[in-house]
Motif scaffolding. Structure first.
Motif, PDB file in Angstrom:
ATOM      1  N   THR A 136     -15.341 -30.967  38.946  1.00 48.57           N
ATOM      2  CA  THR A 136     -15.545 -30.046  37.999  1.00 48.57           C
ATOM      3  C   THR A 136     -15.619 -28.439  38.491  1.00 48.57           C
ATOM      4  O   THR A 136     -16.195 -28.643  39.775  1.00 48.57           O
ATOM      5  CB  THR A 136     -16.856 -30.180  37.009  1.00 48.57           C
TER       6      THR A 136
ATOM      7  N   HIS B 173     -17.226 -25.923  37.391  1.00 47.69           N
ATOM      8  CA  HIS B 173     -18.690 -25.505  37.453  1.00 47.69           C
ATOM      9  C   HIS B 173     -19.610 -26.668  37.970  1.00 47.69           C
ATOM     10  O   HIS B 173     -19.506 -27.695  36.956  1.00 47.69           O
ATOM     11  CB  HIS B 173     -18.814 -24.998  36.087  1.00 47.69           C
TER      12      HIS B 173
ATOM     13  N   ALA C 104     -21.267 -29.750  35.400  1.00 49.17           N
ATOM     14  CA  ALA C 104     -20.577 -29.635  34.183  1.00 49.17           C
ATOM     15  C   ALA C 104     -20.061 -30.980  33.690  1.00 49.17           C
ATOM     16  O   ALA C 104     -19.656 -31.668  34.853  1.00 49.17           O
ATOM     17  CB  ALA C 104     -19.594 -28.508  34.153  1.00 49.17           C
ATOM     18  N   ASP C 105     -19.816 -31.438  32.557  1.00 50.22           N
ATOM     19  CA  ASP C 105     -19.433 -32.523  32.286  1.00 50.22           C
ATOM     20  C   ASP C 105     -17.985 -32.683  32.556  1.00 50.22           C
ATOM     21  O   ASP C 105     -17.132 -33.791  32.946  1.00 50.22           O
ATOM     22  CB  ASP C 105     -19.602 -32.957  30.669  1.00 50.22           C
TER      23      ASP C 105
END
Lengths: 324, 738
Positions: B136, B138, B141-142
């Motif tokens: 990811t 970020h 994050a998911d």
């Protein structure tokens, strides 16, 4: 960019005695200055040789032409006799870069320029040619890269004129304080290898001072074709230098050099062999095109260059043989 | 009412610009000037463990160094991350900054900064970003999905496809494109006591002022933004990037003016680009060509951050350009470890129209219908999303007529001379979601003592000719020659409100404001003259620099100089606020384009022979400048179609062509003759001048028109932009092998 000193030399002797690994010659500067900015080189001193009484211009003799290394690309493009006797040189000069660059760039610098590979030129990338471990183009964006040549570097030589001069059997004079040596271009350009990561054999204390082209022989015709991703101001995707001698419909002899295909201008000898003595019929062409693939090592993004080279060759032959 | 439309004055500042006299941000040099530079991440994704600035701080000529330790309370990108990255998310992300005596000292200091990076995995494109278990962008994050998909639906798409006699399915891709305004972003910041002066290359003076005031906790009145000349924007300068704030912080710390101009590489790494897209399209139509279903799924690569307030409505054209009862669209944006995307001339619509118009061209081909006829069959006079009539319901129809006629569509294709050459013609249409005002727009018009007039605004001229058209509007209203008018812009001090020059909003917002203020001044002049000439106001005429009474009233006249002298001090200045926007109608702009090109089927060489563009921009104030906007837009569209794409190395995230050598914008040799087929249809639902914006519409339909002409020439549809030599050769091979 590391600070450097600038000095101007007035004579050939002075120029030659100034050169060393840290003292690099400056002529047109159209490749040198970008390389400074791209942190590819960090010379201590730039030795400006533009006023060093070095050969400049085209000198005609019974054994051919001597072109001074300081001759600009514009001067080549404008020379009527050159265009008459060596059509491909005029065409290649005209297709090189832009008017502004042609006015500044010299023939010597044109032959010595380093690859424009976007990995090599990126200061954040440490590629093999700069001393790194591998060539990032092999698994990266390689649409402009080499099909041929057994070298860890897959960049291509950027010059349009180099291929034409190689096809013309030209040679260069390399001068140093110790004397001169003359090298055929076929020996001057060499594939970069581990111990010598450079596309030619010039030494740090040498200056490329002139280019010799053998006298034009009767019955030869020539052509330079260049393909780009836009109309002007781009390096060749593929450049094709063709010299041909015909007898009626038959190709008596032919020389083919491809630019944009290898780290150095690349003689397409197997294509020449397949064409020599033929009438370039569709069947002959099939064999020629098949031979293009023989030694090619396409990387994925540059496979189209094989097809493009074959198509350009057909176009060149159509034009030179007045077919169609 | 008619505003000097057929006389087209030249750009007022043209001479200054071509002689180099015009002052751009980088020309501003202040006493005690310092220079600044930014250290940028060499990695596409890395955590920054530490920045050692010790050596840099003590270097000669260095005045200040800012690192992630400084100003960590100032956040960026919608308040998500600190000004200087703790986690770099793209090559070029800002890590530290330096102010020094010279550009050279800045470079040396930047090289002396020691950064300890912890390199993380990166994703560079939609495929990588959307893959299962992708790293990811970020951390933590998911997924890389920016937000839930944006869905739109009307009618019943499944039922629509069941009705269809022809169904077209297509997947199209468009690349990341770079704005490459000639003048890069940059700022010169200077503190005068507690007042901050910013010379900025920007599309929005007030956007900069308000943003900086907020970030620094200053009153807006303490921030003064100047932009005398701006060398292009194309959307990338509609938001204020970090360099303005960095320059202001460095200037405050050093107590001296600090200039921070981006170089071309930084410009192309860190301050915006056009998002790439992948569009999966299905169109269904009845045998007569009428559309019964439109469906699209669009995925966007927006880079590492969602720049606040930015949207790229790629699915917009699918929802609105053609009459269709059943439409379903889905748009999903993905993060990647590349520089963040931002609006770029017709954002979303440039990308979306490429897919939609290729599908429509394919539909016309399948139905053996003329592409203009297919579009007429699906013409709509209403915005089907808002369920409102268009403010100018016949505008697109007029674009079709104008372009068809100017191009001579029915007889268009000329014969090539060579057996390898094929010629093709293509057309495409577009809608653009705006083009009206972004109110309020304010102007003040002042009569000077000598009878000359000053138009005071706080708008900016980003190279479009704003100065010139505003002067024309005042001159026309006041009956004065153009040279008696001067326009003041590019300074927030007056607090005369002006919108950011984006969404083609400048003329439709500022034009009516200048018109209103000029009319008020005219009224005041006439009233004063009525008094002096003892003649009723309605018997007077303001013309050629004087007020004249009609022959019946004796034909007396008063020059404006005399009137100015007679007036109460300060009475001959009138201001006007334009604060309207069209109601109960949908304000839109449109365009249609035609292209003729030639392809050498042997070598794959493509030559564009001519392009004709007919945009709807309401009334044309200055034909010369309108032509210039059309040519610029069409050229940018040509580049998007054939040569321009930012290349990121898929393994390292290095941007390989963040320069003007490898990023190929069209040269003059690539550009054909471009004709502006003027429509000039005033849109009076919008404002009394009937003007709308023209900056964006001429670019939008260029790429699909070119791709359609390629199909016409060689019978292969190129669905991936840009259509390079390699792609064209692949298309030719497909045809030869078929």
């Amino acid at each position: 960019m590391t600070p450097f000193k600038y000095c101007r030399v007035a004579s050939t002797e002075e120029a030659l005695s100034s050169l060393s690994p840290s003292h690099r010659p400056l002529a047109g500067g159209t490749d040198l200055l970008p390389r400074l900015k791209q942190e590819l080189i960090a010379p201590e001193t730039l030795v400006d040789i533009k006023q060093a009484a070095l050969p400049r211009g085209i000198e005609r003799g019974s054994d051919g032409l001597n072109i001074g290394a300081l001759t600009t690309i514009s001067e080549l493009a404008a020379d009527r006799e050159l265009r008459r006797d060596y059509a491909l040189l005029g065409q290649a000069a005209e297709l090189t870069a832009t008017t502004q660059i042609r006015n500044r760039a010299t023939l010597g610098g044109n032959l010595l320029q380093r690859p424009r590979c976007w990995y090599y030129r990126n200061p954040r990338v440490h590629c093999w040619l700069k001393g790194g471990d591998d060539c990032p183009a092999e698994q990266g964006h390689n649409e402009h890269h080499a099909l041929y040549g057994d070298s860890p570097c897959r960049a291509v030589h950027p010059s349009d004129l180099a291929g034409c001069l190689l096809a013309l059997d030209a040679s260069v004079t390399l001068s140093s304080s110790d004397g001169e040596r003359q090298l055929a271009l076929s020996n001057f350009f060499t594939l970069p290898e581990d111990e010598h990561r450079q596309e030619n054999v010039i030494r740090d204390q040498e200056l490329l001072t002139s280019i010799h082209i053998p006298a034009a022989s009767e019955g030869w015709d020539s052509l330079y074709l260049k393909t780009m991703d836009r109309k002007v101001w781009a390096f060749a995707l593929v450049g094709l230098a063709v010299l041909i001698k015909t007898d009626g419909d038959t190709i008596e002899d032919i020389r083919l050099v491809g630019n944009g295909l290898a780290p150095i201008p690349w003689r397409l000898t197997s294509c020449e062999d397949h064409l020599r003595g033929t009438q370039a019929t569709p069947d002959d062409l099939d064999a020629v095109i098949a031979s293009l693939s023989q030694d090619a090592q396409p990387l994925g993004g540059n496979d189209y260059k094989l097809d493009l080279t074959a198509r350009m060759l057909q176009q060149a032959l159509t034009q030179l043989l007045n077919r169609d | 009412m008619r505003v000097a439309a057929e006389q087209s004055p030249k750009r007022l500042e043209g001479r200054q610009k071509v002689t180099g006299a015009a002052r751009y941000t980088s020309d501003v040099m202040l006493p005690g000037q310092l220079f600044a530079g930014v250290l940028r991440s060499p990695h596409a994704h890395a955590r920054i463990r530490s920045v050692d600035a010790e050596a840099a701080r003590t270097m000669p000529g260095v005045h200040a160094v800012l690192t992630p330790e400084n100003h960590s309370d100032i956040c960026w990108y919608g308040e998500e991350v600190p000004l200087f990255a703790a986690e770099a998310r793209f090559v070029g992300d800002e890590i530290a900054a330096v102010a020094a005596d010279s550009e050279e000292a800045v470079r040396d200091a930047l090289q002396a900064l020691q950064v300890d990076f912890a390199v993380e995995d990166a994703v560079l494109d939609i495929e990588q970003a959307s893959a299962k278990n992708a790293p990811t962008v970020h951390l933590g994050a998911d997924s890389n999905r920016v937000a839930d998909p944006e869905d739109y639906q009307r009618g019943d798409v499944e039922a629509g496809f069941k009705e269809a006699t022809a169904v077209v399915e297509l997947t199209c891709t468009t690349p990341v494109a770079l704005h490459n305004a000639l003048e890069p972003h940059g700022c010169n910041a200077w503190w005068d006591g507690n007042d901050l002066h910013l010379y900025v290359s920007t599309q929005g003076l007030f956007a900069v002022r308000d943003g900086i005031a907020e970030k620094l906790g200053l009153a807006k009145s303490r921030v003064h933004v100047h932009a005398e000349h701006v060398g292009g924007g194309f959307g990338a300068k509609q938001v204020d990037w970090k360099q303005t704030l960095i320059a202001a912080l460095l200037s405050r710390q050093c107590g001296r003016p600090v200039r921070l101009m981006l170089d071309r590489e930084a410009e192309n790494l860190a301050v915006g680009n056009r998002n790439s897209t992948r569009q999966r399209i299905r169109l269904g139509a009845h045998g007569d060509g009428s559309l019964c279903a439109i469906e699209v799924e669009a995925d966007l690569n927006i880079g590492a951050y969602q720049v606040s307030g930015e949207g790229s409505p790629v699915t917009g054209p699918y929802q609105s350009l053609y009459a269709c009862p059943n439409v379903r669209t889905r748009q999903t944006a993905w993060y990647s470890n590349c520089g963040p995307a931002v609006a770029f001339r017709g954002p979303g619509f440039v990308e979306g129209h490429f897919g939609l118009e290729q599908a429509m061209d394919e539909l016309a081909h399948r139905l053996d219908m003329d592409p203009f006829e297919l579009r007429e069959r699906n013409y709509t006079e209403r915005d089907q999303v808002e369920d409102q009539p268009y403010s100018s319901p016949q505008a697109l129809r007029r674009c079709y007529q104008a372009v068809r006629e100017a191009f001579d569509w029915s007889a268009a294709r000329s014969e090539p001379a060579d057996r390898h050459l094929r010629r093709g013609v293509g057309m495409a249409a577009n809608i653009w979601m705006v083009g009206g005002a972004t109110p309020p727009g304010q102007a003040e018009v002042i009569m000077q003592d000598d009878g000359a007039v000053t138009v005071l605004t706080a708008t900016q001229d980003i190279g479009t000719g704003t100065r010139t058209v505003l002067a024309q509007i005042a001159a026309d209203t006041l009956g004065l020659p153009l040279e008696r008018i001067s326009v003041v812009l590019g300074n927030t001090a007056t607090e005369l409100k002006a919108p950011t020059s984006a969404g083609s909003a400048t003329l439709p917002t500022m034009g009516p404001a200048v018109r209103g203020a000029s009319e008020a001044l005219k009224d005041r002049l006439l009233a004063l003259a009525a008094q002096r000439l003892q003649t009723p106001k309605d018997q007077l005429e303001l013309k050629d620099g004087a007020v004249r009474a009609g022959a019946a009233q004796g034909g007396d006249s008063l020059s404006l100089e005399d009137l100015a002298e007679a007036a109460e001090p300060g009475s001959l200045r009138c201001s006007f606020t334009f604060d309207e926007s069209a109601e109960e109608v949908a304000l839109r702009t449109f365009a249609a384009q035609c292209v003729e090109l030639e392809i050498n089927t042997l070598t794959g060489e493509l030559t564009v022979l001519r392009m004709v563009c007919a945009p709807d921009c309401g009334r044309i104030i200055n034909r010369r400048l309108a032509d210039s906007q059309v040519q610029g837009g069409v050229i940018q569209g040509l580049g998007f179609a054939l040569t321009e794409q930012r290349l990121a190395d898929a393994r390292t995230g290095q941007i390989l062509n963040a320069n003007l050598e490898d990023y190929l914008i069209p040269t003059v040799m690539d550009v054909p003759e471009i004709t502006h087929a003027a429509v000039d249809l005033p849109d009076e639902a919008e404002n009394s001048l009937g003007v709308k914006g023209l900056g964006e519409p001429p670019m939008i339909a260029a790429a699909p028109a070119i791709a359609s002409a390629i199909f016409d020439a060689i019978g292969v549809r190129c669905t991936d932009l840009p259509i390079t030599r390699a792609r064209l050769l692949a298309a030719l091979r497909r045809k030869e092998n078929a």
